[in-house]
Design a protein around this motif. Structure first.
Motif, PDB file in Angstrom:
ATOM      1  N   ASP A 137       5.394  -0.196 -13.074  1.00 46.44           N
ATOM      2  CA  ASP A 137       5.121   0.156 -11.678  1.00 46.44           C
ATOM      3  C   ASP A 137       3.637   0.250 -11.362  1.00 46.44           C
ATOM      4  O   ASP A 137       3.259   0.230 -10.200  1.00 46.44           O
ATOM      5  CB  ASP A 137       5.780   1.492 -11.325  1.00 46.44           C
ATOM      6  CG  ASP A 137       7.295   1.390 -11.298  1.00 46.44           C
ATOM      7  OD1 ASP A 137       7.807   0.273 -11.112  1.00 46.44           O
ATOM      8  OD2 ASP A 137       7.946   2.429 -11.473  1.00 46.44           O
ATOM      9  N   THR A 138       2.778   0.392 -12.362  1.00 43.61           N
ATOM     10  CA  THR A 138       1.367   0.645 -12.081  1.00 43.61           C
ATOM     11  C   THR A 138       0.408  -0.424 -12.582  1.00 43.61           C
ATOM     12  O   THR A 138      -0.632  -0.625 -11.971  1.00 43.61           O
ATOM     13  CB  THR A 138       0.931   1.992 -12.696  1.00 43.61           C
ATOM     14  OG1 THR A 138       1.217   1.986 -14.096  1.00 43.61           O
ATOM     15  CG2 THR A 138       1.672   3.138 -12.050  1.00 43.61           C
ATOM     16  N   GLY A 175       0.825  -1.200   0.000  1.00 42.61           N
ATOM     17  CA  GLY A 175       0.000   0.000   0.000  1.00 42.61           C
ATOM     18  C   GLY A 175       0.854   1.242   0.000  1.00 42.61           C
ATOM     19  O   GLY A 175       2.069   1.195  -0.104  1.00 42.61           O
ATOM     20  N   GLY A 176       0.237   2.381   0.057  1.00 41.14           N
ATOM     21  CA  GLY A 176       0.968   3.637   0.081  1.00 41.14           C
ATOM     22  C   GLY A 176       0.962   4.308  -1.282  1.00 41.14           C
ATOM     23  O   GLY A 176       0.226   3.945  -2.180  1.00 41.14           O
ATOM     24  N   THR A 177       1.833   5.277  -1.444  1.00 44.71           N
ATOM     25  CA  THR A 177       1.924   6.056  -2.667  1.00 44.71           C
ATOM     26  C   THR A 177       3.270   5.830  -3.320  1.00 44.71           C
ATOM     27  O   THR A 177       4.300   5.901  -2.667  1.00 44.71           O
ATOM     28  CB  THR A 177       1.765   7.557  -2.349  1.00 44.71           C
ATOM     29  OG1 THR A 177       0.505   7.752  -1.714  1.00 44.71           O
ATOM     30  CG2 THR A 177       1.833   8.393  -3.609  1.00 44.71           C
ATOM     31  N   LEU A 178       3.263   5.548  -4.618  1.00 44.09           N
ATOM     32  CA  LEU A 178       4.486   5.382  -5.386  1.00 44.09           C
ATOM     33  C   LEU A 178       4.905   6.737  -5.931  1.00 44.09           C
ATOM     34  O   LEU A 178       4.137   7.394  -6.627  1.00 44.09           O
ATOM     35  CB  LEU A 178       4.271   4.402  -6.537  1.00 44.09           C
ATOM     36  CG  LEU A 178       5.438   4.262  -7.504  1.00 44.09           C
ATOM     37  CD1 LEU A 178       6.610   3.597  -6.796  1.00 44.09           C
ATOM     38  CD2 LEU A 178       5.031   3.472  -8.716  1.00 44.09           C
ATOM     39  N   THR A 179       6.095   7.177  -5.587  1.00 42.42           N
ATOM     40  CA  THR A 179       6.633   8.429  -6.100  1.00 42.42           C
ATOM     41  C   THR A 179       7.828   8.093  -6.974  1.00 42.42           C
ATOM     42  O   THR A 179       8.754   7.419  -6.528  1.00 42.42           O
ATOM     43  CB  THR A 179       7.087   9.347  -4.949  1.00 42.42           C
ATOM     44  OG1 THR A 179       5.966   9.555  -4.087  1.00 42.42           O
ATOM     45  CG2 THR A 179       7.583  10.668  -5.477  1.00 42.42           C
ATOM     46  N   ARG A 200      -4.552  -8.191  -6.884  1.00 41.90           N
ATOM     47  CA  ARG A 200      -4.043  -7.287  -5.851  1.00 41.90           C
ATOM     48  C   ARG A 200      -4.269  -7.859  -4.501  1.00 41.90           C
ATOM     49  O   ARG A 200      -5.094  -8.493  -4.127  1.00 41.90           O
ATOM     50  CB  ARG A 200      -4.726  -5.914  -5.938  1.00 41.90           C
ATOM     51  CG  ARG A 200      -4.269  -5.201  -7.146  1.00 41.90           C
ATOM     52  CD  ARG A 200      -3.798  -3.820  -6.764  1.00 41.90           C
ATOM     53  NE  ARG A 200      -3.345  -3.193  -7.984  1.00 41.90           N
ATOM     54  CZ  ARG A 200      -2.172  -2.617  -8.105  1.00 41.90           C
ATOM     55  NH1 ARG A 200      -1.378  -2.561  -7.112  1.00 41.90           N
ATOM     56  NH2 ARG A 200      -1.826  -2.075  -9.223  1.00 41.90           N
TER      57      ARG A 200
END
Length: 86
Positions: free
Chosen positions: A62-63, A32-36, A86
């Motif tokens: 990555d997505t 989880g979280g945000t991919l930067t 997922r």
């Protein structure tokens, strides 16, 4: 004249030792979280059918989920092909 190759050898061994010491077992990451991400340029497309640059492929890797992937397991169980979820 002989000291230069020895110094380069010692420097090379030090670089290898530092590189290998950073390869220890980590915490395993988190889900989880945000991919930067940071790219040299913008991705051309985020459509797998028409993207043709490394930036586009990297962003899609990555997505997007593939249709099939390998099971997340150790040993022989990890070689089993399963539907990506997922």
């Amino acid at each position: 004249m002989r000291k230069l190759p020895v110094a380069l050898l010692v420097l090379g061994l030090a670089v290898v030792a530092l590189s290998l010491s950073s390869c220890g077992s980590g915490s395993g990451g988190k889900e989880g979280g945000t991919l930067t991400g940071s790219y040299a340029s913008f991705p051309d497309y985020l459509d797998p059918n028409i993207s043709y640059t490394a930036e586009g492929w990297t962003a899609m890797y990555d997505t997007y989920l593939p249709l099939l992937t390998y099971a997340h397991a150790n040993g022989a169980a990890g070689s089993k092909v399963v539907p990506a979820t997922r």
